[in-house]
Design a protein around this motif. Structure first.
Motif, short mmCIF file in Angstrom:
data_model
loop_
_atom_site.label_atom_id
_atom_site.label_comp_id
_atom_site.label_asym_id
_atom_site.label_seq_id
_atom_site.Cartn_x
_atom_site.Cartn_y
_atom_site.Cartn_z
N LYS A 1 -40.41 18.66 89.43
CA LYS A 1 -40.97 17.65 88.52
C LYS A 1 -41.45 18.26 87.21
O LYS A 1 -41.90 17.54 86.32
N GLY A 2 -41.36 19.60 87.09
CA GLY A 2 -41.78 20.26 85.87
C GLY A 2 -40.61 20.86 85.11
O GLY A 2 -39.47 20.38 85.19
N VAL A 3 -40.88 21.96 84.42
CA VAL A 3 -39.85 22.59 83.60
C VAL A 3 -38.68 23.09 84.44
O VAL A 3 -37.54 23.15 83.98
N LEU A 4 -38.93 23.43 85.72
CA LEU A 4 -37.87 23.91 86.60
C LEU A 4 -37.06 22.76 87.21
O LEU A 4 -36.20 22.98 88.05
N GLY A 5 -37.33 21.55 86.80
CA GLY A 5 -36.54 20.41 87.24
C GLY A 5 -35.14 20.42 86.66
O GLY A 5 -34.21 19.82 87.22
N ASP A 6 -34.95 21.10 85.51
CA ASP A 6 -33.63 21.24 84.91
C ASP A 6 -32.83 22.22 85.77
O ASP A 6 -33.21 23.38 85.91
N PRO A 7 -31.71 21.78 86.34
CA PRO A 7 -30.95 22.67 87.24
C PRO A 7 -30.48 23.95 86.57
O PRO A 7 -30.38 24.99 87.23
N LYS A 8 -30.23 23.92 85.26
CA LYS A 8 -29.81 25.15 84.58
C LYS A 8 -30.97 26.13 84.45
O LYS A 8 -30.79 27.34 84.62
#
Length: 516
Positions: free
Chosen positions: A269-276
């Protein structure tokens, strides 16, 4: 200066521990065990505190695990399942008494299991029942759906058996529950527990009148306590100190490949939500160096959710996010994170690429891993902020998603196989039905595999399903699997019977006794 102050503090703390547990002359009536204790109380349904109740020799369950993680009878002498796979019948062992002298009956077992369900929502993540009833010494549990691993579920310390009839007159949290184990609590604080012999124990002689269990969180201090003779045995001596106990005339070292994984949960749900970004973060971690160099080869390089000590396809699984710094940089570029101001940290829309990495310190390797990840992250332009919290906040933070990365040393097969572990952290949390997954991760294909696994009794098919589940988790970058630790109990040769089990539940037992 920080290192010097830490050394001074450690020496002062060691002196305090030694003064508290070594003031009396050693004798064969008292066993002294150095541990690290995470429990604030002995209420077995609170948090994971049932582990401590079982580890300290108080609590027992219907079933237990042997050295190969096979489920064996314990308070139940046998069990069987109905033809429709919905009803389990457990034969409760005759002749067992609680530590207060009351008989262990199927009715008492029923009340204890129902208490666990009433007091801890985690119980329903193991199984849901339509009915529990007692018929003589038979405990009959009818479940809502087939449960292939039911005996393994009931071996979990959450379901250890307590005498519920004394709850009004005894404070389980402060005084300890009344159970069936070889020892009963005399006093308990987070810093030290004192156990006394259970005069009604059912399974052989109880060799010690007293067991003293000081909590020595620092592994180096535990090693010092064992070396000096202030404790007779110690659990999980740090990797760097095991070499101190090579003299087999003085010490016995029981070290095994564990069922544990050091896992950093990743909040989607944070910045690591972007799979890349997530894939880049995992790819930039040099897990081989962490384990082989920094931790001196006492941990195995991480890759998959389930460690290679178990037969769930470790070698055949493919890690799409293996160590590749250039790939990590390229993925971050593609995700739009660039270092526009030249400060060494990537940014996007005016915000730096910053990640909060939550750890707890009671396991020595966790801050080591976090600092190694922090150093690698800096090389690719990610700012990792390490936040150390008390262990008892970890479960709450994991459920509430109060982290970007949250590291834990987790048992993957505490019910005999890894189904529950995989389910807890990665099955979709629908309307709060799977609270352990607070990361926001969800994949319908994975949920379908979990649904199939939950009713599959064939062992080969179960194994393949869990291999498939792991590959999906790895493909999605849904966790950072840092390493797989060994676990150990080191004891003085003045005692025998101190054994480390893979399940990590059975520390103090009546098999530990003075050497002849």
């Amino acid at each position: 200066m920080k290192r010097w102050l830490f050394l001074v503090f450690t020496l002062i703390f060691s002196a305090a521990i030694f003064a508290g547990c070594g003031s009396d002359k050693a004798d064969n009536s008292t066993l002294k065990v150095g541990v690290t204790n995470f429990a604030d109380s002995l209420e077995p349904t609170e948090n994971y505190f049932g582990w401590v109740v079982m580890r300290y020799g108080m609590g027992e369950a219907l079933a237990k695990f042997d050295e190969k993680m096979n489920v064996q009878p314990w308070l139940a002498e046998s069990w069987k399942i109905s033809d429709d796979h919905l009803t389990w019948t457990f034969k409760i062992r005759d002749g067992v008494k609680f530590s207060n002298g009351k008989d262990l009956t199927a009715e008492a077992v029923k009340a204890s299991i129902e208490r666990a369900f009433a007091k801890n929502k985690r119980a329903e993540t193991f199984f849901k029942y339509k009915e529990i009833k007692a018929d003589g010494q038979n405990l009959i549990i009818t479940t809502e759906k087939p449960e292939p691993n039911m005996p393994g579920f009931l071996a979990d310390p959450l379901f250890l058996i307590v005498d519920t009839s004394v709850e009004g007159e005894r404070d389980f949290a402060k005084q300890g529950p009344i159970c069936t184990g070889p020892y009963v609590c005399e006093s308990f604080t987070k810093e030290k527990a004192v156990m006394k012999k259970n005069p009604h124990y059912w399974d052989g002689e109880v060799p010690y009148e007293t067991v003293e269990i000081p909590s020595i969180d620092d592994p180096n201090t535990r090693a010092m306590a064992l070396q000096s003779g202030e404790v007779d045995m110690a659990v999980n001596i740090g990797a760097g100190d095991i070499g101190l106990f090579n003299d087999t005339s003085k010490f016995h070292v029981d070290r095994i490949a564990s069922l544990r994984v050091v896992l950093a949960r990743i909040n989607q749900k944070g910045v690591l939500g972007d799979p890349k970004v997530r894939a880049a973060f995992i790819s930039m971690c040099d897990r081989k160096s962490y384990n082989e160099i920094i931790l001196k080869g006492t941990f195995i390089e991480g890759k998959a959710p389930i460690p290679p000590s178990m037969d769930y396809g470790f070698d055949q699984l493919t890690d799409p996010n293996h160590y590749d710094v250039e790939r990590a940089k390229k993925l971050l570029d593609e995700a739009g994170w660039k270092d526009t101001d030249g400060d060494g940290i990537r940014d996007k829309d005016g915000k730096p690429l910053s990640v909060d990495f939550v750890i707890y310190n009671s396991r020595a390797e966790l801050p080591i891993y976090a600092e190694a990840v922090q150093a690698d992250a800096k090389k690719v332009g990610i700012d990792v902020k390490i936040k150390s919290v008390d262990y008892n906040l970890i479960d709450k933070m994991g459920i509430n998603g109060e982290y970007d990365l949250l590291i834990s040393n987790i048992t993957t097969a505490n019910t005999g196989d890894p189904e529950i572990f995989l389910n807890w952290y990665w099955r979709t949390n629908k309307d709060g039905d799977n609270p352990q997954n607070g990361s926001g991760y969800s994949n319908p294909a994975l949920d379908a595999k979990f649904a199939e696994l939950s009713t599959e009794f064939d062992k080969a098919k179960r194994r393949q399903l869990m291999i498939d589940i792991q590959q999906i988790i790895m493909n999605d970058g849904a966790g950072l699997f840092l390493g797989y630790p060994e676990t150990n109990i080191i004891s003085s040769t003045k005692i025998t019977g101190a054994t480390m089990y893979p399940s990590d539940y059975y520390w103090v037992t009546n098999k530990i006794r003075p050497a002849k």
